[in-house]
Motif scaffolding. Structure first.
Motif, PDB file in Angstrom:
ATOM      1  N   SER A 306       0.869  -1.110  -0.474  1.00  7.91           N
ATOM      2  CA  SER A 306       0.199  -0.136  -0.172  1.00  7.91           C
ATOM      3  C   SER A 306       0.824   1.500   0.128  1.00  7.91           C
ATOM      4  O   SER A 306       2.273   1.330   0.089  1.00  7.91           O
ATOM      5  N   HIS A 370      -0.962  -0.650  10.603  1.00 11.99           N
ATOM      6  CA  HIS A 370      -2.106  -1.725  11.239  1.00 11.99           C
ATOM      7  C   HIS A 370      -1.278  -2.896  10.885  1.00 11.99           C
ATOM      8  O   HIS A 370      -0.234  -2.525  10.312  1.00 11.99           O
ATOM      9  N   ASP A 374      -0.636  -5.971   3.293  1.00 12.63           N
ATOM     10  CA  ASP A 374      -0.698  -4.346   2.191  1.00 12.63           C
ATOM     11  C   ASP A 374       0.266  -3.846   2.726  1.00 12.63           C
ATOM     12  O   ASP A 374       1.257  -3.107   1.751  1.00 12.63           O
ATOM     13  N   HIS A 375       0.437  -3.884   4.055  1.00 13.76           N
ATOM     14  CA  HIS A 375       0.785  -2.921   4.967  1.00 13.76           C
ATOM     15  C   HIS A 375       1.930  -2.956   5.777  1.00 13.76           C
ATOM     16  O   HIS A 375       3.463  -2.831   5.729  1.00 13.76           O
ATOM     17  N   ASP A 464      -5.792   2.556   7.171  1.00 14.93           N
ATOM     18  CA  ASP A 464      -6.830   1.983   5.831  1.00 14.93           C
ATOM     19  C   ASP A 464      -8.080   3.268   6.151  1.00 14.93           C
ATOM     20  O   ASP A 464      -9.452   2.759   5.907  1.00 14.93           O
ATOM     21  N   HIS A 508      -3.905   4.411   1.724  1.00 16.19           N
ATOM     22  CA  HIS A 508      -4.270   4.112  -0.253  1.00 16.19           C
ATOM     23  C   HIS A 508      -4.502   5.078  -0.900  1.00 16.19           C
ATOM     24  O   HIS A 508      -5.213   5.619  -0.085  1.00 16.19           O
TER      25      HIS A 508
HETATM   26 ZN   LIG Z   1      -4.546  -1.466   3.336  1.00 10.49          ZN
END
Ligand SMILES: [Zn+2]
Ligand SMILES: [Zn+2]
Ligand SMILES: [Zn+2]
Length: 664
Positions: A306, A370, A374-375, A464, A508
């Protein structure tokens, strides 16, 4: 070359006897399929000497042999014809076969090697396509085919794997080192092996490149219907290989070539043109994505998946906020190809640009907004390669360190060791910056908002929770599997209202200015969400209908070694305004035991309680090792709810190597 299928060096019986002897001698576990004897065709091809200790045989793929004394290592194996030529080459023993990727032309003869006790090492992210390929075939979707990638070119039967070749690590053999460079493209899990032979740096590149400026196939570069991810990946992989400055490229098809940089660059240019041809809207290959300078000390990378951020202090030390995959292509294709027991593949990105263009000297600290894959996909790499310390909000620690524990959305299948954690409202200093950490639930309970002032601007890193993808205001999202409660988003937006950042740096998309009006609109919208919860769900204490896991078996993905009791927790979150009295009994495959068989648990109103039950898989359990589901039968305040919670147990034997990259 010509094949003479009538001349098999081993009869079926001879082959099975050889395999059995190897099993008896302890060379291979006895999982080799006792079906048909592999056929070794005889051809007229003979090994060719490339340099004093390096040979190649043109089989179903090029099979390279590196010789050291009378020992040898093979890169890829083809049909196994090379075995007939070993004595002519002065090689008495093959110590390893190292595979660049899983295709059948690279590995169709592996069963013969295993029968002779030759160990096989394979790319870590393609291990399941060797050792567990029969499961792959049982589950591979063929109707409704949109995942068109060429994993159909996989082996037809399992072969035992002795070692995994892990990205960015070194495989050592008799004084030789093979560096494992991830080179996705021709397959998603492909690797190149770089080593020095006879004073030359050789790159064994699988099918990334056929010859200067050419690939052997284009169809292997398409994974999802109509997409061209493998083209994007190949451009990335060629660039990384060029940086490693090999003297020779040894491809799996085509002929080895010296001074390869120009030939790899030529292919890269052509692939870029092909990629742009299919993305006339102006899409850019991932390798060309550029970080964006927001202010002197803050760099954003909104195109990565992200978005991640680098705060670079005057000293050159960096703090990363999130660090996931290089782009959507890399995230999506790797995610869809990740084996059940594996973690999503990661490749390095952006760091060189941050160093050369933005003054980054070291990556001191990384903080996840978090817990989502994806992070944090790059966090284990940062810790291993750069000694980066991992800091986070306190409720993330258990999940990051033991991702097998919970069944939540988007967990990365590799543990991340946390060096420091922070409480809600805690402040800290790092270099010349001062930070405040706040709990920011809603998107997931395991999320923070990190507030600081950089270059005179108050900024909030919020992951997010608050997105701005349509540039028409702050947007939110709802995923029940992420531990959502009534009131979570209202709590989080009130943090923003209190601290009043000028800029939100989201998980994002691009940084955006935040106004009191936007905050107010968001608050109104998420209050509506809470009102919907109240309207729609059956029980007045509504969070029961938001929580699929108010009774949990922990860990959700347990590992049980036969004969050894393992402790499982049953955790209960009581969302009601009255106490709960539970009776709990595990439901298990026959012959498995739980101690005690029934357990009572009282949970006060609004509280979380837990109890421990020991689970034992007996030593003499008849079935194969592997994954089984278990559940728990629940009686709550006298009413029988049945098996409302479950978990999975991976059964192992005491001497079995873990299947995944995860620790036991
Ligand atoms: Zn994300
Ligand atoms: Zn291939
Ligand atoms: Zn997320």
């Amino acid at each position: 070359m010509t094949f003479r299928l009538d001349r098999l060096p081993l009869s079926r019986r001879g082959f099975l006897e050889a395999a059995a002897a190897a099993v008896a001698a302890g060379h291979i576990p006895n999982i080799f399929p006792q079906t048909t004897a592999p056929k070794i065709p005889i051809s007229d091809a003979r090994p060719r000497r490339i340099s004093e200790h390096l040979f190649v045989l043109e089989d179903t793929c090029n099979v390279y042999l590196i010789r050291d004394g009378d020992h040898g290592v093979l890169i890829d194996f083809g049909s196994g014809m090379i075995l007939k030529h070993l004595s002519d080459l002065g090689v008495g023993k093959i110590d390893w076969i190292l595979h660049t990727h899983h295709h059948r032309d690279q590995a169709q003869g592996d069963a013969v090697a295993v029968a002779q006790g030759i160990p096989i090492a394979v790319p870590a992210h393609e291990r399941h396509l060797f050792g567990d390929v029969e499961r792959f075939w049982r589950n591979r979707r063929i109707f409704e085919l949109y995942q068109v990638r060429n994993d159909f070119f996989s082996l037809i039967e399992n072969v035992p794997v002795s070692a995994a070749l892990r990205d960015y690590e070194r495989f050592r053999w008799r004084g030789h080192e093979f560096f494992v460079q991830p080179t996705p493209g021709h397959t998603i899990g492909s690797i190149s092996l770089i080593t020095t032979v006879d004073g030359h740096k050789a790159a064994f590149t699988g099918d990334l490149i056929y010859s200067p400026g050419k690939v052997q196939t284009l169809y292997d570069l398409q994974y999802y219907y109509q997409e061209h991810e493998g083209v994007d990946f190949s451009i990335y992989s060629l660039a990384q290989l060029c940086k490693l400055t090999p003297d020779t490229v040894c491809p799996s098809h085509g002929r080895e070539f010296s001074n390869p940089i120009a030939g790899m660059e030529e292919l890269s240019v052509k692939l870029r043109d092909w990629f742009r041809y299919w993305h006339p809207g102006g899409s850019t290959p991932t390798i060309d994505y550029e970080p964006v300078q927001i202010s002197r000390h803050l760099i954003a990378h909104p195109l990565a998946t992200s978005a991640f951020y680098a705060i670079i202090s005057d000293s050159g030390k960096g703090m990363f906020i999130d660090y996931g995959s290089p782009s959507w292509d890399f995230f999506q294709a790797f995610r869809d190809a990740t084996d059940t027991y594996d973690r999503m593949r990661f490749v390095e990105h952006a760091i060189e640009k941050l160093k050369s263009k933005h003054g980054l000297k070291s990556i001191d600290v990384a903080m996840p907004t978090h817990i989502h894959d994806d992070h944090v996909n790059g966090f284990p790499y940062l810790a291993r390669e750069f000694g980066t310390k991992i800091w986070c909000y306190e409720n993330m620690v258990e999940i990051l360190e033991n991702p097998r524990g919970r069944n939540l959305g988007c967990l990365l299948g590799e543990p991340i060791r946390v060096d420091r954690s922070f409480k809600h409202n805690e402040t800290f200093r790092w270099e010349e910056f001062k930070f405040t950490v706040m709990h920011s639930p809603g998107h997931t309970d395991y999320e923070m908002a990190l507030f600081t002032t950089i270059d005179g601007k108050r900024i909030a890193f919020t992951g997010d929770a608050f997105l701005n993808y349509d540039k028409k205001g702050m947007r939110h999202n709802l995923i029940y599997r992420n531990d959502t409660k009534t009131g979570d988003y209202v709590t989080s937006i009130r943090n923003i209202a209190e601290i009043q950042p000028a800029i939100i740096a989201p998980g994002h998309g691009e940084c955006f200015s935040v106004t009191p009006q936007m905050v107010k609109e968001f608050e109104t919208r998420v209050e509506q969400q809470d009102a919907f919860f109240g309207e729609l769900m059956a029980y007045p204490d509504t969070d029961i209908g938001l929580d699929p896991a108010w009774v949990q078996i922990y860990p959700y993905q347990a590992i049980a070694v036969r004969g050894r009791p393992i402790p499982l927790e049953v955790r209960v979150r009581n969302h009601r305004k009255a106490a709960l009295k539970l009776e709990i009994a595990l439901c298990l495959p026959s012959q498995w035991k739980s101690t005690p068989e029934r357990v009572a648990l009282n949970v006060p109103a609004g509280a979380t309680s837990k109890t421990t039950i020991k689970l034992t898989v007996p030593l003499d359990w008849r079935e194969q090792n592997g994954r089984r589901a278990i559940s728990a039968d629940i009686v709550c305040n006298g009413s029988y709810l049945g098996q409302i919670t479950e978990a999975v147990v991976d059964v192992r034997s005491a001497d079995e190597e873990p299947r995944a990259e995860l620790p036991v």
